[in-house]
Structure formats: C-alpha cells, structure tokens
Design a protein around this motif. Structure first.
Motif, mmCIF file in Angstrom:
data_model
loop_
_atom_site.group_PDB
_atom_site.id
_atom_site.type_symbol
_atom_site.label_atom_id
_atom_site.label_comp_id
_atom_site.label_asym_id
_atom_site.label_seq_id
_atom_site.Cartn_x
_atom_site.Cartn_y
_atom_site.Cartn_z
ATOM 1 N N THR A 42 0.921 -1.214 -0.136
ATOM 2 C CA THR A 42 0.244 -0.182 0.029
ATOM 3 C C THR A 42 0.973 1.042 0.026
ATOM 4 O O THR A 42 0.387 2.384 -0.582
ATOM 5 C CB THR A 42 -1.113 0.042 1.243
ATOM 6 O OG1 THR A 42 -0.271 -0.196 2.540
ATOM 7 C CG2 THR A 42 -1.879 -1.147 1.317
ATOM 8 N N MET A 43 1.968 1.110 0.836
ATOM 9 C CA MET A 43 2.987 2.231 0.623
ATOM 10 C C MET A 43 3.723 2.599 -0.527
ATOM 11 O O MET A 43 3.555 3.834 -1.126
ATOM 12 C CB MET A 43 4.118 1.999 1.672
ATOM 13 C CG MET A 43 5.118 3.135 1.760
ATOM 14 S SD MET A 43 6.514 2.945 3.144
ATOM 15 C CE MET A 43 7.408 1.622 2.461
ATOM 16 N N SER A 92 -3.742 8.011 -4.334
ATOM 17 C CA SER A 92 -2.679 8.070 -3.115
ATOM 18 C C SER A 92 -3.047 8.534 -1.941
ATOM 19 O O SER A 92 -2.411 7.499 -0.983
ATOM 20 C CB SER A 92 -1.571 8.946 -3.828
ATOM 21 O OG SER A 92 -0.440 8.905 -2.742
ATOM 22 N N ALA A 93 -3.845 9.146 -1.832
ATOM 23 C CA ALA A 93 -4.281 9.594 -0.367
ATOM 24 C C ALA A 93 -4.957 8.399 0.194
ATOM 25 O O ALA A 93 -4.822 8.016 1.624
ATOM 26 C CB ALA A 93 -5.178 10.777 -0.329
ATOM 27 N N ILE A 94 -6.040 7.624 -0.397
ATOM 28 C CA ILE A 94 -6.656 6.454 -0.104
ATOM 29 C C ILE A 94 -5.674 5.279 0.192
ATOM 30 O O ILE A 94 -5.972 4.554 1.361
ATOM 31 C CB ILE A 94 -7.457 6.008 -1.246
ATOM 32 C CG1 ILE A 94 -8.824 7.152 -1.277
ATOM 33 C CG2 ILE A 94 -8.242 4.618 -0.834
ATOM 34 C CD1 ILE A 94 -9.542 6.909 -2.452
ATOM 35 N N LEU A 95 -4.500 5.226 -0.615
ATOM 36 C CA LEU A 95 -3.864 4.027 -0.319
ATOM 37 C C LEU A 95 -2.788 4.420 0.822
ATOM 38 O O LEU A 95 -2.775 3.439 1.608
ATOM 39 C CB LEU A 95 -3.075 3.836 -1.706
ATOM 40 C CG LEU A 95 -3.453 3.312 -2.695
ATOM 41 C CD1 LEU A 95 -2.718 3.245 -4.108
ATOM 42 C CD2 LEU A 95 -4.023 1.771 -2.630
ATOM 43 N N TYR A 96 -2.530 5.646 1.187
ATOM 44 C CA TYR A 96 -1.703 6.186 2.238
ATOM 45 C C TYR A 96 -2.458 5.904 3.597
ATOM 46 O O TYR A 96 -2.093 5.317 4.375
ATOM 47 C CB TYR A 96 -1.474 7.528 1.799
ATOM 48 C CG TYR A 96 -0.096 7.835 3.083
ATOM 49 C CD1 TYR A 96 1.382 7.179 2.708
ATOM 50 C CD2 TYR A 96 -0.474 8.709 4.003
ATOM 51 C CE1 TYR A 96 2.122 7.619 3.685
ATOM 52 C CE2 TYR A 96 0.779 9.061 4.897
ATOM 53 C CZ TYR A 96 1.839 8.644 4.649
ATOM 54 O OH TYR A 96 3.002 8.882 5.616
ATOM 55 N N THR A 97 -3.914 6.085 3.255
ATOM 56 C CA THR A 97 -4.839 6.014 4.622
ATOM 57 C C THR A 97 -4.510 4.450 4.787
ATOM 58 O O THR A 97 -4.531 4.240 6.156
ATOM 59 C CB THR A 97 -5.874 6.293 4.210
ATOM 60 O OG1 THR A 97 -6.165 7.773 3.905
ATOM 61 C CG2 THR A 97 -6.853 6.177 5.406
ATOM 62 N N MET A 156 8.598 -3.029 4.962
ATOM 63 C CA MET A 156 7.603 -2.506 4.254
ATOM 64 C C MET A 156 8.080 -1.864 3.047
ATOM 65 O O MET A 156 7.543 -1.976 1.791
ATOM 66 C CB MET A 156 7.104 -1.410 5.277
ATOM 67 C CG MET A 156 6.127 -1.873 6.590
ATOM 68 S SD MET A 156 5.166 -0.743 7.284
ATOM 69 C CE MET A 156 3.778 -0.904 6.156
ATOM 70 N N THR A 157 9.302 -1.337 3.179
ATOM 71 C CA THR A 157 9.965 -0.798 1.669
ATOM 72 C C THR A 157 10.116 -2.033 0.831
ATOM 73 O O THR A 157 9.992 -1.618 -0.488
ATOM 74 C CB THR A 157 11.279 -0.136 2.268
ATOM 75 O OG1 THR A 157 10.964 0.804 3.192
ATOM 76 C CG2 THR A 157 11.693 0.836 1.099
#
Length: 300
Positions: free
Chosen positions: A74-75, A157-162, A184-185
């Motif tokens: 997601t990141m 991007s905002a939704i995925l970052y959420t 995560m990276t």
C-alpha cells in the motif's frame, strides 16, 4: 525537548520537499515508475543494511513479520500514484490532495472499525475539505494546470496512504523500527516493479543519473524521516508529533514555489492555513482525550 522537536520537524520537512525534486527528474526524462522503483530499492538496501548491522552488533536475530511486506504494497502503490500525479498537476496541488488522509482515516475507522466520528472530527474534516478547495484553486474551472487525471491519481494516493497508516498501526507493533521499515519498503519495491514490470525491463534510462536521483530521494524520503521520527517522537509525545508532521504541507508548497516556480495565491495560502489549523486542532483534541483516558486508567 527542543532538540527532539527539531528532529521530528526535520523529518516532516524532508518528506515535504520530495515532490518538487521528483518533478525536476521528470524534466530530465525519467518516468515516475523509474524514480519510485529506484527510490524504493535503494531505500530498502540502506534500511536492511542498518537493520542487519544493528542486530549483528548486539548479537540478536532479525525480527520479521511478513504481514508487513504485504502492508508495504500500500505504501509503494501510494508513492507511485503520488509521483505519477505530479507529472499531471502542480506539486503544490498534489500534496494538498494527499492531505485528505486526515478525513479518510476517520472514514475508514468508521466503516471498518465502527468507530463513530466525534463532532470535532467531523468539523475538522469539513474544514480540511474547504481548505483543499481553496488551496488547490479548484474553484477556477478554467485553470489550465488542473488535470482530472492528476487529481484522481493524487486522491488514489491519499486512499492508499490511509490504508498504509491503518495497517501499520495494527500490525508489527513489536518489530523494531528498522526491520519494520525495511520489510515495508521491500513490499513497496515489489508492488512498484509488478505494476511497471514491462516499462522497467524495457527502459533505456537505467543510468547513473537515475541512480543519483533514486539515492537522493531514498535518503530524504525513505531513510531520514523514519530515523528522525523514531528518535524524536517518543520524547515529545504523539500529540506534538502529529502537529509537527503537518509541516510537510507548507514545506511542499514552499519548495514547489521556490524550486519549480509554481504560483501560489493569497486564496491558496488561506486554504493551506485552514487545512493546517483544522489538522492541528484535531490532533491536539485527540492528544488531550487520550491523556484524560490514561489518567482515568491510572486512577482506577
């Protein structure tokens, strides 16, 4: 205390300037896929090197939770969507739209975890949306810099970052910071490569210039912020940390204005001020509420 405030602030400012430099890289012929993948790969290499070195030095084993690898997707998809949006719209508008994570996270908690939003959360969310309209100059329908595709990508991007924020708050709590960030990276690099596999393998831009850009963005976007946050946040608390993280917004707008020459009007500055005020007030209210709950728990 002041030292740790500065450290957390530097982490937020480091995040904020990335989109402007990514846009410069696009001007040199590199694509969002190439930039984001290189940044993720180099960031992964640096974080794993630090994590392994620390464990070997202390004679410990690596702590791994493979759910973090999946959460990292997601990141990665958020970063790719964000960098791609910057190729369509001004960097200042992209960061303003990304800040919708404030009310999106409240919405997710309501839908998924059945946590009904408070009056303060609803009010703050409405102010963020109002500020976004002003800060993004979205009332000007004749604005040639506004791309519908770019806006959708930035909101995605905002939704995925959420989702990334929600996942990281629920899993891997006992995993040390560097192992958690490295996992995560790694997931981030994997999903970016899978999305752009054909374009990456046929790219003719895999050169030293791309390595330079990837290293720069990895250091300032993948390595420095987590280190700053891990050192500073435990010392100053979650409430003040959340307030300092809002520095990412003015930093991004300032860099876009100074480095890219993007125009910023007084109405946009008013919108940014409204957004920052709403976000800061929301975080302060949350911090006070959590403190009251902790005091009541201790008293019992």
């Amino acid at each position: 205390m002041n030292k740790y405030i500065i450290i957390v602030a530097l982490g937020a400012l480091s995040f904020g300037m990335l989109s402007s430099f990514a846009k410069i890289a696009y001007g040199e012929g590199y694509s969002p896929a190439e930039i984001t993948l290189t940044q993720a790969l180099i960031g992964t290499l640096i974080l794993w090197s630090i994590a392994i070195f620390k464990k070997l030095k202390n004679g410990q084993k690596l702590a791994l939770d493979w759910k973090l690898l999946l959460a990292g997707t997601t990141m990665g998809s958020s970063a790719y969507s964000y960098y791609l949006s910057v190729s369509y719209i001004p960097a200042s508008l992209a960061i303003v739209l990304l800040m919708q994570i404030t009310w999106l996270s409240i919405l997710v908690e309501w839908i998924v975890f059945k946590k009904k939003p408070s009056t303060v959360e609803v009010g703050s969310s409405l102010l963020v949306i109002l500020g976004t309209i002003l800060a993004g100059d979205l009332l000007d329908l004749n604005n040639a810099t506004i791309s519908f595709t770019g806006i959708l990508l930035s909101l995605l991007s905002a939704i995925l970052y959420t989702l990334y924020i929600v996942f990281t708050s629920k899993i891997g709590k006992k995993i040390p910071m560097f192992e958690k960030s490295a996992l995560m990276t790694s997931g981030s690099a994997m999903i970016i490569f899978l999305i752009n596999c054909e374009a990456i393998t046929s790219s003719t831009h895999l050169d030293f210039g791309l390595l330079q850009w990837g290293t720069f963005l990895a250091v300032f976007g993948t390595v420095i912020p987590p280190i700053c946050f891990s050192f500073g946040m435990p010392k100053i608390g979650a409430g003040l940390s959340s307030v300092l993280l809002t520095l990412e917004l003015p930093a991004a707008v300032f860099c876009a204005h100074i480095i890219l020459g993007e125009k910023v009007t007084l109405l946009q500055l008013l919108g940014i001020a409204i957004m920052l005020g709403a976000i800061i007030y929301l975080n302060i209210s949350k911090a006070k509420k959590e403190k009251v709950i902790q005091n009541e728990t201790v008293a019992c």
